[in-house]
Design a protein around this motif. Structure first.
Motif, mmCIF file in Angstrom:
data_model
loop_
_atom_site.group_PDB
_atom_site.id
_atom_site.type_symbol
_atom_site.label_atom_id
_atom_site.label_comp_id
_atom_site.label_asym_id
_atom_site.label_seq_id
_atom_site.Cartn_x
_atom_site.Cartn_y
_atom_site.Cartn_z
ATOM 1 N N VAL A 168 -26.105 60.510 10.295
ATOM 2 C CA VAL A 168 -27.511 60.930 10.200
ATOM 3 C C VAL A 168 -27.990 60.869 8.750
ATOM 4 N N LEU A 169 -27.196 61.404 7.832
ATOM 5 C CA LEU A 169 -27.583 61.373 6.420
ATOM 6 C C LEU A 169 -27.657 59.941 5.902
ATOM 7 N N ALA A 170 -26.708 59.111 6.295
ATOM 8 C CA ALA A 170 -26.693 57.725 5.830
ATOM 9 C C ALA A 170 -27.877 56.947 6.382
ATOM 10 N N ALA A 171 -28.159 57.105 7.674
ATOM 11 C CA ALA A 171 -29.246 56.353 8.295
ATOM 12 C C ALA A 171 -30.603 56.773 7.745
ATOM 13 N N VAL A 172 -30.829 58.069 7.612
ATOM 14 C CA VAL A 172 -32.122 58.547 7.121
ATOM 15 C C VAL A 172 -32.327 58.173 5.663
ATOM 16 N N SER A 173 -31.291 58.379 4.842
ATOM 17 C CA SER A 173 -31.440 58.107 3.406
ATOM 18 C C SER A 173 -31.660 56.626 3.132
ATOM 19 N N VAL A 174 -30.918 55.747 3.791
ATOM 20 C CA VAL A 174 -31.078 54.318 3.521
ATOM 21 C C VAL A 174 -32.402 53.809 4.081
ATOM 22 N N THR A 175 -32.882 54.371 5.175
ATOM 23 C CA THR A 175 -34.160 53.937 5.729
ATOM 24 C C THR A 175 -35.315 54.328 4.823
ATOM 25 N N VAL A 176 -35.305 55.569 4.354
ATOM 26 C CA VAL A 176 -36.390 56.042 3.485
ATOM 27 C C VAL A 176 -36.393 55.293 2.158
ATOM 28 N N SER A 177 -35.230 55.190 1.529
ATOM 29 C CA SER A 177 -35.165 54.540 0.218
ATOM 30 C C SER A 177 -35.474 53.044 0.324
ATOM 31 N N SER A 178 -34.949 52.373 1.339
ATOM 32 C CA SER A 178 -35.207 50.941 1.497
ATOM 33 C C SER A 178 -36.676 50.677 1.818
ATOM 34 N N ALA A 179 -37.284 51.546 2.625
ATOM 35 C CA ALA A 179 -38.699 51.373 2.949
ATOM 36 C C ALA A 179 -39.570 51.530 1.704
ATOM 37 N N MET A 180 -39.246 52.471 0.847
ATOM 38 C CA MET A 180 -40.035 52.673 -0.363
ATOM 39 C C MET A 180 -39.912 51.481 -1.312
ATOM 40 N N VAL A 181 -38.700 50.967 -1.462
ATOM 41 C CA VAL A 181 -38.505 49.808 -2.336
ATOM 42 C C VAL A 181 -39.191 48.584 -1.737
ATOM 43 N N ALA A 182 -39.055 48.388 -0.428
ATOM 44 C CA ALA A 182 -39.687 47.248 0.227
ATOM 45 C C ALA A 182 -41.206 47.324 0.113
ATOM 46 N N TRP A 183 -41.756 48.507 0.222
ATOM 47 C CA TRP A 183 -43.207 48.683 0.072
ATOM 48 C C TRP A 183 -43.647 48.318 -1.347
ATOM 49 N N GLY A 184 -42.857 48.705 -2.324
ATOM 50 C CA GLY A 184 -43.197 48.357 -3.701
ATOM 51 C C GLY A 184 -43.211 46.858 -3.926
ATOM 52 N N PHE A 185 -42.245 46.140 -3.352
ATOM 53 C CA PHE A 185 -42.180 44.692 -3.514
ATOM 54 C C PHE A 185 -43.282 43.972 -2.730
ATOM 55 N N SER A 186 -43.770 44.550 -1.659
ATOM 56 C CA SER A 186 -44.765 43.879 -0.830
ATOM 57 C C SER A 186 -46.202 44.203 -1.233
ATOM 58 N N TYR A 187 -46.449 45.412 -1.735
ATOM 59 C CA TYR A 187 -47.831 45.836 -1.983
ATOM 60 C C TYR A 187 -48.261 45.647 -3.432
#
Length: 313
Positions: free
Chosen positions: A112-131
């Motif tokens: 649970v900790l691994a899935a939530v943490s990697v999803t949140v952090s990866s989404a934020m980085v991906a948003w930065g690269f796309s927007y």
């Protein structure tokens, strides 16, 4: 050029404009798709037979595992799917021979900790690269993707030394905390979804007074829900079945996760042990069922996330 008056308004007849208007008003051209109903009966039978054959091929190992878990010790490897001697004793003994409940709890915490943490952090980085638009964005994104080329064995020792210096060897922290920095694969996956969203939505939200965080959390993330769910499922499955990291960092059986615990059971009851294989296969069934249940529960979102390439209507 000629002009006409309609309702007091002068309209200039422009051939190019008229052609563009007609093109917009015309119904969209549908791509040709073969009618599956016109397939001949032998073709349908062949396709159905192939699907059934491959389904049996992939399902058989798990069916055999379930069957073996209900057999006594001497009949585990008789390759009969219907046991000659049916017993529930294995499902009672496995909880007595090993702290299976504790291992499942440890695994749930890590996954649970691994899935939530990697999803949140990866989404934020991906948003930065796309927007955001900034100098060197493409080069930096290329560096992130290049990290996927590094095998895990290359960074295994340096990462272990870092966690050892922090005093975290022997705890569950190294199994999930690295996900706080994101994953190159998930960053790439989520960035592609964010790029498919119309930028006009974000500009309209900014005009209404929304800041960057509100645009990301209230507009971009809900529209990319299928990709978010796929990321969660992928990481949950990867953490649930991860054996290498627990072998490196865990020392005490009270901190074992399910893969590390199954390895301990295999050492105790399998090769070189007591050869009580019924205990090993029963524990394997118990620890495999959660992944099967998770897939069936999230199957619709999983398929949607894989198939979606644009904006949801």
């Amino acid at each position: 050029m000629t002009s006409a008056s309609t309702g007091g308004t002068s309209i200039t007849a422009n051939p190019a404009a008229e052609a563009a208007l007609k093109a917009e008003l015309q119904p969209p051209i549908r791509k040709f798709r073969p009618d599956r109903s016109k397939r001949s009966l032998p073709v349908k039978i062949a396709i159905g037979f192939g699907l059934v054959a491959f389904s049996v091929l992939f399902i058989y190992p798990f069916i055999w595992l379930i069957s073996a878990s209900f057999k006594p010790r001497g009949e585990v490897f008789d390759n009969k799917l219907i046991p000659d001697t049916f017993t529930w004793e294995n499902y009672i003994r496995v909880w007595q021979e090993a702290p299976l409940a504790l291992w499942i709890l440890n695994t749930l915490i890590v996954t649970v900790l691994a899935a939530v943490s990697v999803t949140v952090s990866s989404a934020m980085v991906a948003w930065g690269f796309s927007y955001f638009r900034f100098k060197g964005r493409s080069a930096l994104f290329g560096v992130v993707l290049a990290t996927m080329m590094l095998p895990g064995a290359v960074t295994m020792v340096p990462v272990f030394l870092i966690w050892n210096s922090l005093g975290q060897v022997g705890t569950l922290t190294p199994l999930w905390a690295a996900n706080l920095f994101g994953s190159a694969f998930y960053i790439f996956l989520l960035r592609q979804f964010f790029l498919g969203l119309p930028r006009s939505l974000f500009e309209a939200a900014r005009v209404d007074g929304a800041n960057n965080w509100a645009i990301f959390s209230k507009i971009a993330v809900p529209l990319c829900k299928p990709a978010i769910i796929v990321t969660l499922i992928f990481e949950f499955q990867a953490s649930w079945t991860n054996l290498m990291a627990p072998l490196i960092y865990l020392r005490d059986s009270e901190t074992f996760t399910i893969p590390r615990g199954l390895k301990a059971l295999l050492d105790q009851f399998g090769f070189g042990g007591n050869l009580n294989w019924e205990i090993v296969v029963t524990a394997s069934v118990i620890t495999t069922l959660p992944m099967i249940i998770l897939f069936f529960v999230a199957q619709r979102h999983f398929v949607e996330g894989i198939a979606t390439t644009g904006v949801k209507g």
